[in-house]
Design an enzyme around this catalytic site. Structure first.
Site, short mmCIF file in Angstrom:
data_model
loop_
_atom_site.label_atom_id
_atom_site.label_comp_id
_atom_site.label_asym_id
_atom_site.label_seq_id
_atom_site.Cartn_x
_atom_site.Cartn_y
_atom_site.Cartn_z
N ASP A 1 11.26 44.09 94.59
CA ASP A 1 10.87 45.26 95.35
C ASP A 1 10.81 44.83 96.82
O ASP A 1 10.71 43.64 97.11
CB ASP A 1 9.51 45.76 94.85
CG ASP A 1 9.03 46.99 95.61
OD1 ASP A 1 9.88 47.84 95.94
OD2 ASP A 1 7.83 47.08 95.88
N ASP B 1 5.06 44.89 93.23
CA ASP B 1 3.61 45.04 93.34
C ASP B 1 3.13 46.48 93.25
O ASP B 1 1.94 46.74 93.23
CB ASP B 1 3.13 44.45 94.67
CG ASP B 1 3.59 45.29 95.86
OD1 ASP B 1 4.64 45.95 95.74
OD2 ASP B 1 2.90 45.28 96.89
N ASP C 1 6.97 50.10 90.15
CA ASP C 1 7.66 48.94 89.57
C ASP C 1 7.25 48.69 88.11
O ASP C 1 7.81 47.82 87.46
CB ASP C 1 7.34 47.67 90.39
CG ASP C 1 7.76 47.80 91.84
OD1 ASP C 1 8.83 48.38 92.07
OD2 ASP C 1 7.00 47.36 92.71
#
Length: 1595
Positions: free
Chosen positions: A860, A1226, A1230
């Site tokens: 990410d 995080d 996700d």
């Protein structure tokens, strides 16, 4: 033919004309709402059918004319199969088109029947597999079948008879095959004794048994009801082959048992055949029995005890298999309806039993039989009964309805096998169902066998429970037409069987499913059907449920509770102990203890008990923790509104779907609910992992018939309150309270789904475990071979049966080391411990080994690669359609008042809790940049027309001058990642009109603005900032027309507000790279681990961050892929554009990109390219260009604007290409990808980290290389330990087998030294070697079954075998050698002369007492023991490989110390002439030269083995050279794609647009991530990878 509830889509296809190409039009003919449940994953259907199961059938049907069919066939051939799968009506079809249509169905592997009566049907009748003519005219000539009854009743009759005939043919074939094999096995065994069956015995089996069975077995009639599945259509199929194979095996075992056991009987004689049938009494005695045939048997006689036993077993076995294979339901009538066949079987069985127990000498003499004791005949009957039970168990492949007879037979089998059959049923629940049940239609089943649809194909047995509504207090109408509940969509109305008022249900993974009598499938209950429209939800449930309906729903749906029972310790203990490996271990240890091998057995028992206790404790703690986590959820008090009683308080466990939940103040939600009145602010930290308030809005009261989720599209979640989340604040939308309709209860809810994912995790899919299972099977087979070897040796030597079996079983246990389970988990344990020191925590330890195979990491962006927080960098206002000068927030000056400032101050979803502003970090930063503050509505805004729930904002002390005293935020349209925008409605103090503001992704906001307000250089300006890595937000404004009261702002729709806006400008926010990002990405790149960015941010921003972080190295080019859905007559398209660096700005990050207009030069093909795309483009390609997707993914580096679902889908697509995927993120978006990846690494410690196997407390990506290093070390350790234990078993097996040749054995203390002193210590310490600090540019081997490893085991086995055989044979050539057990006196006399250097007194004794003929004391054991022991030490050292994945072996101090100690002790025992040692170890002193020879041979073996292992087998360059020479390449899908398309000159596509339907090839290989393997220039077949299965699951 088309059910009422299903839709009809009319397909109209037209030929091409001058103005337009050929086209296909799709028109919904009947827009009816489906009565079934909309979510196709919400039910379970058990079907054993080759065709598509019902749970995959669509709820629509196609209809078309012959003309349309012709056009589609000619111009849209790829579309034709999709249409035919659901096409039902074909009208205006010519005879040729009818024939063509039948052929097309046959191409789809349908078995097609055709029924017609006219001449125009002749062609189709002839082409079809079964043509049925209803006319005796022309059509009957072309048709194989003709019905004289001119209606379609003949069709089911024909199908039923066809199925019955097919099943009968299969049964006859199987019976004849078994009959031949049974006779063949019997005769083969008799040939061993130079005997055979006599003529009359053959005649009885062939004529009286087989011929009569063959004539009568086929007389069963067809079953009157058509089953919902077809019988098998192939003889060469797993069920049939297994049936024949297993029945042959049962027959073979039974015949061999009879053949062997009859020879062990005390009355058995090979030559003197006598009668055990006394003429006067039944006593059995050789002295009193009257011989049937006096004297000895003649050479031409067939009479023998073996002959009689084999004949009876074979004859009755033929009758048994005839009974077993005479399958009745569901394709033929039950066997008892075939009276002639049953009569024949009964007479045959009666005759056989009569012959078995009749004591008639003349009859026995005619049949060449011998009379045997009655007890022996009873034994034969028991063997045949067991054979019958086993045959019935394996034969019934599908079972759903329990039968009393089968249950009784299974109980009898369990008793006869001392519980072994019950244990097998526990391990294999499908066998349990197949044994106890018979196949039946699902609506009649009382047991359901479920099978997972993944690659593991795991079975679960579930009983069908019946609920009777007649026990409820409220009387219900049993009439068929009356509804049970008011919701016409509810499955409850279709589940209640009338007039019995019965509901059939099953419980699967905490979810209840009821049988839908209309759809004929199991469907989920405990939720409202998705087919409800917004109108239905408001009007059906808006006033609450009645008391009667609540009671019915509560009874059928179950309680609204997430109950996790604490597993009893005894149940956990039993589950652990009944593991197949522990059962085998218990058998092994019992055998060893019985043979006096106490010390090692106790050591293994202690280790096993500790392992089991720790596992049980861990499982118990998890159960307790999970129970405590959800326990409070079930104790909530809720307020509901009912029709009769109004407001009512009750326990949350009594809530049912459809109840009206009244919300007031702070409240923890006990269920999922749809908000219908008012709005509220919710903390969804439990779901998202981010404690950010989320605003929920009520479901609109739209009057269309669309399902409510479809009406809200991707953003339906903004209306749903999820279970487990906290309501922080409620805002009534009118005079009444905030209300919500209960949507889902119990484990159907979001929290319930999270708990279920913990209770029932997805099984691991890793090649190591599959290979480990195969290796253990191989070792077990090796043990079976050793068993038969020992059995043959001991039988040949004439030892007792008890000793023979005991010693054979002892050798069987040598090959599979009992320490294997503990050893395999040791490496994982050490790795987990080391990870914990680096603040990386693991909740799924088995995945650590998977980390060793990771070759692709998805990151990410925000919070992972870049800093979590955003800093305001500047704002770019727009005036008169032009961008103005940038306002810098770092200068300290306040932003001047204006529409842009008003938008920044009001367009957010912030709230004040406990004096602190809370909300999205971006919103917080933006609001703080205006220097405004959130005020108190009662103080700062006294306008009575403003709702009290409004949020008031006002200028702060540091804000710029403004004429506005305060602004009220009246209504919000919350931000959605799917919509990429949010909007608010506000009102300024002292003004009557309202304002609307929007903020969101710049491209999205600009699309809603009036074009004249958007600057002409908007794209250029946006690109300027995004390519510098900035996060850019756009803002827009729209004054609303006066006329609506502020309290009525909720009546505005989002479409009204978000249109005709004025573009205000851009807000620039800076997101810096974390300092750890660049070095970590460089380390991964050097290790040839591919890195990919998956982000929800802007594409240009993502590209810039990728370049700045060197995820895309300097000099590499980026190709942007833009895919668009079809528009009008334009099909879906994909556009490929090359981006190039044009200039470098004053900042390091200032990278400007432009579209390259000209084609790249020919030499450009040697450059490296990376693909970049948005989530929208990914979705279009996945749906319309699926064949293109793998080619893109091999070089795809950047995926921007990805939704959470798209992230998960992308990870799954990478896995389909055989990448081992890691995911590091995080955020809440996700979670799905973290769960889907092979190794998900969460950088957040919130609740969402539950979805991730690994959680790092250090919030940067440094954890990724740490995890990969430890994963590689653990994987190499697992391989090393496994290889060592394999070799240890084989080495010990060879030595023991050699000693068995002379009926000898290693002593207990000799085994103890090897097992405890070496092997146990090696297994516990070998894996403690730390990971190598530098990541190697290649991965360790991921398969146990690979040439290097197999060769390693094979060659080391050869080396060990050669040395042991040499010592065994060369020892016998020594002048001082003698067989101690046979010539013990000679040994005692000559011992002192032969061994002058061995000071052993003359009264030498063994560890078990004085020297006896049965002692283990021998020269062979004395010579082989040091060879075996030194060999174990050598292979432990050789397999302890260090670099490049682990540190050198000498850094593992404890392991090195133990190896050296073991070596020293072994040498000391070899060369120390100490009587105490020799006596204790049960050795015989030998000459020193012989011991030196043994040591030299072991040293030579070590040198050869070490050289072969290190210089050849572990030489990666050598293997790559061999692979290149022999053309062997990786079988991974991504490698195949690379090799297939690397040479394509048209790849990658540049500056062109491809349309759906075009055939475009081409592929580009990114050499940055290639290993040393060179892609060959040849055509490669791209095939799917085989399914893998979890090692412990298979065990």
């Amino acid at each position: 033919m088309i059910p009422e509830s299903l839709r009809v889509i009319l397909i109209e296809a037209n030929e091409a004309d001058e103005s337009s190409p050929a086209s296909v039009t799709w028109k919904l003919l009947e827009d009816r709402k489906p009565t079934g449940y909309g979510d196709q994953d919400s039910y379970i259907n058990i079907r054993e059918d080759d065709s598509r199961p019902r749970d995959e059938e669509a709820n629509y049907h196609f209809a078309m004319t012959g003309k349309s069919y012709q056009v589609i066939s000619q111009h849209f051939s790829s579309l034709l199969p999709k249409v035919l799968m659901n096409a039902t009506v074909f009208a205006r079809m010519s005879p040729g088109q009818k024939s063509s249509l039948v052929e097309e169905f046959q191409k789809l592997d349908y078995f097609v029947g055709m029924c017609g009566d006219g001449a125009n049907d002749c062609g189709a009748l002839k082409v079809a597999h079964a043509g049925i003519s209803l006319s005796e005219q022309e059509a009957s000539v072309a048709s194989p079948f003709t019905s004289k009854t001119p209606n379609i009743e003949c069709v089911p009759h024909l199908i039923k008879e066809g199925r019955a005939a097919l099943v009968t043919s299969f049964c006859m074939f199987k019976y004849m095959a078994l009959y031949s094999m049974i006779q063949y096995v019997g005769v083969l065994l008799l040939y061993w004794k130079t005997n055979s069956l006599s003529n009359y015995q053959f005649l009885f089996q062939d004529l009286a048994i087989t011929t009569l069975i063959g004539i009568t077995m086929s007389l069963n009639g067809a079953y009157p009801k058509l089953a919902p599945y077809r019988p098998p259509g192939r003889l060469v199929s797993p069920p049939l082959l297994f049936s024949v194979l297993l029945n042959v095996l049962f027959s073979l075992v039974m015949h061999m048992l009879g053949f062997i056991l009859v020879r062990k009987q005390p009355w058995y004689s090979a030559t003197d055949v006598f009668s055990a049938c006394s003429l006067s009494k039944g006593n059995i005695s050789r002295t009193t029995a009257s011989p049937m045939i006096s004297g000895k048997v003649g050479s031409d006689s067939f009479m023998s005890y073996e002959n009689t036993t084999i004949w009876f077993l074979g004859t009755i076995n033929c009758i048994i298999v005839a009974l077993v294979f005479s399958k009745g339901k569901p394709f033929r009538q039950p066997i008892y309806t075939n009276y002639i066949f049953v009569l024949v079987l009964g007479i045959q069985m009666g005759v056989c039993i009569f012959l078995l127990f009749a004591n008639i000498p003349e009859l026995y003499q005619r049949m060449d039989l011998v009379c045997t004791p009655t007890l022996w005949r009873v034994y034969l009957v028991i063997m045949l009964a067991v054979n019958l039970i086993l045959s019935l168990i394996v034969e019934e492949v599908f079972g759903y309805q329990t039968q009393a007879l089968r249950r009784t037979l299974c109980l009898l089998g369990s008793i006869l096998t001392c519980g072994l059959l019950k244990l097998i049923f526990y391990w294999r629940p499908q066998w349990n169902v197949w044994a106890h049940c018979v196949a039946c239609p699902l609506q009649e089943a009382d047991v359901v066998l479920l099978r997972t649809t993944d690659e593991f194909q795991k079975y679960t047995r579930k009983p069908v429970v019946c609920l009777y509504l007649s026990i409820l207090k409220s009387p219900l109408s049993p009439r068929p037409g009356d509804v049970i509940v008011a919701d016409r969509h509810s499955v409850i109305n279709r589940a209640v069987l009338k007039p019995e008022l019965k509901v059939r249900c099953i419980q699967v993974q905490k979810i209840r499913y009821v049988w839908d009598n209309v759809e004929e499938r199991f469907q989920k209950v405990g939720l409202l059907e998705d087919s409800n429209s917004c109108f239905d939800i408001h009007h059906t449930f808006g006033s609450g449920l009645g008391k009667e309906e609540q009671e019915i729903r509560r009874f059928i749906c179950g309680p609204n509770a997430i109950e996790v029972q604490i597993q009893p310790i005894w149940k956990l203990l039993v589950k652990q102990v009944l593991n197949p490996f522990y059962v085998f271990q218990a058998f092994t240890l019992t055998l060893w203890l019985s043979q006096g091998y106490i010390e090692y057995s106790i050591a293994i028992i202690i280790l096993t008990v500790i392992s089991i206790v720790l596992s049980v404790y861990d499982l118990r703690q998890q159960s307790v923790n999970l129970h405590n986590l959800v326990e409070e959820h079930n104790k909530i008090q809720a307020t509901i509104h009912t029709k009769e009683e109004g407001l009512q308080e009750l326990e949350s466990r009594l809530l049912v779907p459809g109840d009206i939940l009244v919300l007031s103040g702070k409240f923890s939600l006990p269920c999922d609910a749809i908000l219908i009145d008012g709005s509220c602010i919710v903390n969804e930290g439990m779901l998202t992992g981010e404690s950010i308030p989320v605003t929920k809005t009520p479901l609109p009261q739209a009057e269309n018939t669309l399902p409510w989720k479809s009406h809200s599209l991707e953003d339906y979640r903004r209306h749903v309150l999820f279970c487990g989340t906290e309501v922080i604040q409620t805002k009534p939308g009118g005079p009444g309270p905030v209300r919500a309709v209960v949507l889902q209860t119990g484990f159907n809810t979001a929290k319930g789904d999270l708990v279920r994912s913990i209770l029932y995790p997805r099984p691991l899919n890793f090649q190591l475990y599959n290979d480990a299972f195969k290796f253990i099977v191989f070792l077990a087979l090796l043990g079976v071979v050793a068993f038969f070897y020992a059995f043959a040796v001991y039988m040949y030597q004439g030892t007792s049966a008890r000793d023979t079996v005991t010693m054979s079983l002892l050798l069987l246990t040598v090959s599979v080391p009992p320490v294997l389970p503990a050893a395999l988990t040791t490496g994982i344990f050490y790795a987990q411990k080391r990870l914990k020191k680096k603040k990386i925590f693991c909740i799924s330890p088995q995945r650590i080994n998977m980390c060793g195979q990771i070759n692709l990491i998805c990151f990410d962006k925000t919070g992972t690669l870049t800093e979590d927080g955003l800093d305001l960098w500047g704002a770019v206002p727009v005036m008169r359609n032009c961008f103005q000068e940038v306002h810098s927030f770092t200068s300290g000056s306040a932003l001047p008042w204006g529409p842009l400032c008003a938008a920044m101050a009001s367009c957010h979803s912030l709230i004040v809790l406990d004096g602190t502003i809370q909300g999205d970090p971006l919103d917080v930063k933006m609001f703080e940049g205006t220097n405004w503050i959130i005020g108190d509505p009662s103080v700062d805004f006294n306008d009575s027309s403003i709702p009290a729930s409004s949020i008031i904002i006002k200028p702060g002390p540091q804000a710029s001058q403004t004429p506005v005293r305060a602004v009220a935020i009246l209504h919000q349209f919350p931000f959605s990642s799917g919509l990429q925008r949010m909007s608010v409605i506000t009102q300024q103090t002292g003004r009557d009109h309202l304002d609307a503001y929007m903020k969101g992704a710049p491209e999205m906001v600009a699309s809603f603005c009036r074009p004249e307000t958007v600057p002409s250089n908007f794209k250029k300006e946006l690109k300027l900032y995004t390519m510098q890595g900035f996060r850019v937000i756009a803002l827009a404004h729209k004054p609303l027309k006066a006329g609506k009261h502020p309290a009525e702002t909720g009546t505005y729709t989002r479409e009204e507000i978000e249109s005709e806006l004025t573009f205000l400008g851009l807000l620039i926010m800076e997101n810096r790279l974390k300092k750890e990002t660049k070095p970590v990405l460089k380390e991964l790149s050097n290790a040839r681990i591919r890195t990919v960015m998956i982000t929800g941010d802007n594409l240009q921003t993502a590209i810039t961050v990728a370049k700045n972080s060197e995820m895309i190295p300097q000099g590499h080019k980026v190709i942007i892929i833009e895919a668009n859905e079809s528009e009008g007559f334009s099909p879906p398209s994909v556009t490929w554009q090359l981006l190039e660096n044009t200039e470098e700005g004053p900042r390091n990050k200032d990278i400007r990109l432009s579209i390259q207009d000209s084609s790249f030069p020919e030499e450009g093909r040697v450059d490296n390219y990376h693909f970049a795309m948005t989530g929208k483009s990914y979705q279009v390609i996945a749906q319309n260009f699926s064949s293109l997707l793998p080619k893109i993914l091999v070089n795809g580096a950047i995926f921007a604007r990805m939704s959470p679902g798209q992230k998960s889908s992308l990870v799954e697509e990478f896995q389909k290409l055989n990448y081992y995927v890691g995911m590091c993120g995080d955020g809440a978006n996700d979670c799905g990808a973290l769960k889907m990846a092979h190794a998900g690494i969460s950088l957040s410690e919130q609740e969402a980290s539950v979805a991730s196997p690994f959680t790092s407390k250090t919030a940067n990506i440094e954890c990724v290389p740490h995890l990969i290093r430890e994963g590689r070390a653990a994987l190499v350790s697992s391989f090393g330990v496994f290889k060592y234990l394999t070799m240890y078993g084989i080495i010990q097996l060879i030595g023991t087998a050699l000693l068995y040749w002379q009926l000898q054995l290693f002593g207990n203390y000799q085994y103890l030294m090897q097992d405890v002193g070496i092997t146990l210590m090696v297994c516990l310490t070998m894996s403690s070697t730390h990971a190598y600090p530098k990541l190697a540019p290649y991965r360790p081997a991921g398969q146990l079954i690979s040439p290097p490893l197999l060769l390693s085991v094979f060659l080391n086995t050869c080396f060990s075998g050669i040395v042991q055989f040499w010592a065994f044979l060369f020892l016998k050539q020594q002048p001082w050698y003698c067989e101690v057990q046979r010539y013990s006196q000679c040994y005692m006399v000559n011992r002192s002369d032969s061994f002058s250097n061995a000071s052993v007194d003359s009264n030498f004794t063994t560890g078990n007492g004085t020297l006896t003929p049965n002692s283990v004391l021998s020269f062979e054991s004395t010579s082989l023991w040091p060879i075996v022991t030194l060999n174990c030490i050598m292979v432990a050292f050789i397999f302890s490989k260090g670099k490049p994945f682990r540190k050198p072996v000498y850094t593992n101090y404890l392991f090195s110390f133990l190896l050296i100690s073991a070596l020293c002790v072994t040498l000391f025992i070899m060369f120390a002439d100490m009587p105490v040692i020799y006596s204790g170890m049960e050795f015989i002193p030998t000459v020193t030269t012989w011991r030196i020879c043994i040591l030299a041979a072991s040293l030579v073996q070590f040198c050869v083995a070490f050289f072969v292992e290190d210089a050849i087998l572990q030489n990666r360059e050598l293997w790559l050279l061999i692979k290149k020479k022999w053309g062997v390449h990786s079988k991974s899908q991504y490698r195949k794609w690379q090799r297939k398309l690397a040479q394509d000159p048209s790849w990658p596509p540049m500056n062109r647009t491809d349309y759906s339907g075009e055939s475009k090839n081409g592929f580009y290989v990114n050499c940055a991530y290639e290993n040393s393997e060179s892609p060959p220039v040849q055509k490669v077949d791209v095939t799917g990878s085989s399914a893998e299965q979890h090692f412990w699951t298979r065990l």
